[in-house]
Design an enzyme around this catalytic site. Structure first.
Site, short mmCIF file in Angstrom:
data_model
loop_
_atom_site.label_atom_id
_atom_site.label_comp_id
_atom_site.label_asym_id
_atom_site.label_seq_id
_atom_site.Cartn_x
_atom_site.Cartn_y
_atom_site.Cartn_z
N TYR A 15 112.33 15.85 -20.46
CA TYR A 15 112.22 14.72 -21.38
C TYR A 15 110.95 14.84 -22.21
CZ TYR A 15 116.01 13.04 -18.58
OH TYR A 15 117.22 12.95 -17.95
N CYS A 16 110.92 14.09 -23.30
CA CYS A 16 109.80 14.09 -24.24
C CYS A 16 108.47 14.06 -23.50
CB CYS A 16 109.93 12.87 -25.16
SG CYS A 16 108.69 12.83 -26.46
N PRO A 17 107.56 14.94 -23.85
CA PRO A 17 107.56 15.87 -24.98
C PRO A 17 107.95 17.30 -24.62
CG PRO A 17 105.35 15.75 -24.15
CD PRO A 17 106.22 14.87 -23.25
N ILE A 18 108.50 17.50 -23.42
CA ILE A 18 108.73 18.88 -22.93
C ILE A 18 109.65 19.71 -23.85
CG2 ILE A 18 109.50 20.29 -20.98
CD1 ILE A 18 106.84 18.71 -20.57
N ASP A 42 117.85 15.38 -23.87
CA ASP A 42 117.03 14.19 -24.15
C ASP A 42 117.36 13.72 -25.56
OD1 ASP A 42 115.11 12.26 -24.54
OD2 ASP A 42 113.41 13.63 -24.46
#
Length: 79
Positions: A15-18, A42
């Site tokens: 999930y953000c920011p991955i 995501d």
């Protein structure tokens, strides 16, 4: 959408920011002109990937959703 990627990177399950940090890492390693396919699940990436491309100067080619997986296509345009 019929884009032929040169490389595919799977960031599903993150999930953000991955997904964006993973995309940035891959883009640093590839040559200018390379098309990278980023796989993510995501929903935030729908806004994040085009925004990242605009910020970095890379070309956002679009995305498609297939079986709950988002496929983003980005061409490296910056050295």
């Amino acid at each position: 959408m019929d884009v032929k990627p040169d490389i595919t990177h799977d960031a599903t399950g993150t999930y953000c920011p991955i997904p964006i940090t993973e995309l940035a890492k891959v883009m640093k390693k590839v040559e200018v002109g390379t098309i990278v396919e980023l796989l993510a699940d995501d929903e935030g990436a729908i806004q994040d990937v085009p925004a990242w491309c605009q910020t970095t100067g890379n070309e956002f080619l679009g995305y498609k959703e297939e079986d709950g997986i988002l496929h983003f296509y980005v061409r490296k345009t910056q050295g």
